[in-house]
Design an enzyme around this catalytic site. Sequence first.
Site, PDB file in Angstrom:
ATOM      1  N   HIS A  17      31.905  49.000  36.624  1.00 45.43           N
ATOM      2  CA  HIS A  17      32.862  48.005  36.134  1.00 45.43           C
ATOM      3  C   HIS A  17      32.187  46.653  35.960  1.00 45.43           C
ATOM      4  O   HIS A  17      32.357  45.983  34.932  1.00 45.43           O
ATOM      5  CB  HIS A  17      34.026  47.903  37.130  1.00 45.43           C
ATOM      6  CG  HIS A  17      34.979  46.783  36.852  1.00 45.43           C
ATOM      7  ND1 HIS A  17      36.159  46.967  36.153  1.00 45.43           N
ATOM      8  CD2 HIS A  17      34.929  45.455  37.181  1.00 45.43           C
ATOM      9  CE1 HIS A  17      36.794  45.801  36.060  1.00 45.43           C
ATOM     10  NE2 HIS A  17      36.065  44.874  36.683  1.00 45.43           N
ATOM     11  N   GLU A  18      31.406  46.231  36.962  1.00 42.85           N
ATOM     12  CA  GLU A  18      30.725  44.940  36.877  1.00 42.85           C
ATOM     13  C   GLU A  18      29.644  44.944  35.798  1.00 42.85           C
ATOM     14  O   GLU A  18      29.466  43.949  35.086  1.00 42.85           O
ATOM     15  CB  GLU A  18      30.125  44.570  38.239  1.00 42.85           C
ATOM     16  CG  GLU A  18      31.142  44.447  39.367  1.00 42.85           C
ATOM     17  CD  GLU A  18      32.269  43.482  39.045  1.00 42.85           C
ATOM     18  OE1 GLU A  18      32.041  42.519  38.284  1.00 42.85           O
ATOM     19  OE2 GLU A  18      33.394  43.698  39.542  1.00 42.85           O
ATOM     20  N   HIS A  34      31.285  44.230  32.578  1.00 43.10           N
ATOM     21  CA  HIS A  34      31.479  42.796  32.326  1.00 43.10           C
ATOM     22  C   HIS A  34      30.219  42.183  31.718  1.00 43.10           C
ATOM     23  O   HIS A  34      30.287  41.405  30.761  1.00 43.10           O
ATOM     24  CB  HIS A  34      31.806  42.074  33.634  1.00 43.10           C
ATOM     25  CG  HIS A  34      33.255  42.091  34.003  1.00 43.10           C
ATOM     26  ND1 HIS A  34      34.258  41.715  33.133  1.00 43.10           N
ATOM     27  CD2 HIS A  34      33.879  42.426  35.167  1.00 43.10           C
ATOM     28  CE1 HIS A  34      35.437  41.813  33.747  1.00 43.10           C
ATOM     29  NE2 HIS A  34      35.236  42.247  34.975  1.00 43.10           N
ATOM     30  N   GLU A  85      39.496  42.743  31.844  1.00 42.01           N
ATOM     31  CA  GLU A  85      39.466  43.683  32.956  1.00 42.01           C
ATOM     32  C   GLU A  85      39.707  45.114  32.479  1.00 42.01           C
ATOM     33  O   GLU A  85      39.059  46.048  32.943  1.00 42.01           O
ATOM     34  CB  GLU A  85      40.507  43.296  34.014  1.00 42.01           C
ATOM     35  CG  GLU A  85      40.134  42.089  34.843  1.00 42.01           C
ATOM     36  CD  GLU A  85      38.796  42.254  35.531  1.00 42.01           C
ATOM     37  OE1 GLU A  85      38.555  43.293  36.183  1.00 42.01           O
ATOM     38  OE2 GLU A  85      37.960  41.341  35.401  1.00 42.01           O
TER      39      GLU A  85
END
Length: 290
Positions: A142-143, A146, A219
């Site tokens: 997930h990071e 980003h 997100e």
Amino acid sequence: MMRIFLFLATNLAVLVIASITLRLLGVDRYTGTNYGSLLAFCAVFGFAGSLVSLFISKWMAKMSTRTEIISQPRTRHEQWLLQTVEELSREAGIRMPEVGIFPAYEANAFATGWNRNDALVAVSQGLLERFSPDEVKAVLAHEIGHVANGDMVTLALIQGVVNTFVMFFARIFGNFVDKAILKNEDGHGIGYFVATIFAELVLGILASIIVMWFSRKREFKADEAGAQLAGTSAMIGALQRLRSEQDVPVQMPDSLTAFGINGGLKNGLAGLLMSHPPLEERIEALRRRG
């Protein structure tokens, strides 16, 4: 104490850079009717804050969260963490970011950095201790999502734009109240400053709602990236584990909250100012995605 120092240092840097830029542009002074100079003035200050914060984001993140960078892994867990981030970064097509661990009981992680090939990804000690390897990998994915999506730069630019127009329209409103309503013709009177401050407060709240709306959209995109890199079931499992720990207060600095995996829990009008959508919505979006 450290956060106060970082706040003061950042604002001092913004003032110095903005002042120098304004003098170079020749718009360090403006009149109430010179809207071109006013817009340039507001743009310099509006973008200076967001861009300075972006360029020093890694340094501020390390200092404010006491993140310890893993340069040479000392345990098999740190070795696994480095290998996992390296694998995910390669799959995402970005350069290997710095990897760190910050001391916090809460389960959280964040990514920051001024560009996708010079980033930092860090996870909390609590997350490493309580999450399974698949769940940790999903959080890291997930990071990495980003970073690969360039969310840090995009959010900084959006913040700069809204800062600019908040300052610009607030000063126009203040000038209107001062000149048209209070009939003050001798420079800026008290009406100008009171009206400008009031307008900045109102417009600032509206601008924050816009920025946080975009952050919530990011997100969902980062969750999709995490599902692609680590598997949908692992990403859903990580979010479900985060949901089970929602009673643990989030201690992340405000400047990093938008790029954490967990942004806390608020409903109603307060939800408009949250950087993260509810975990239930994120889980359902991944389930619909399949």
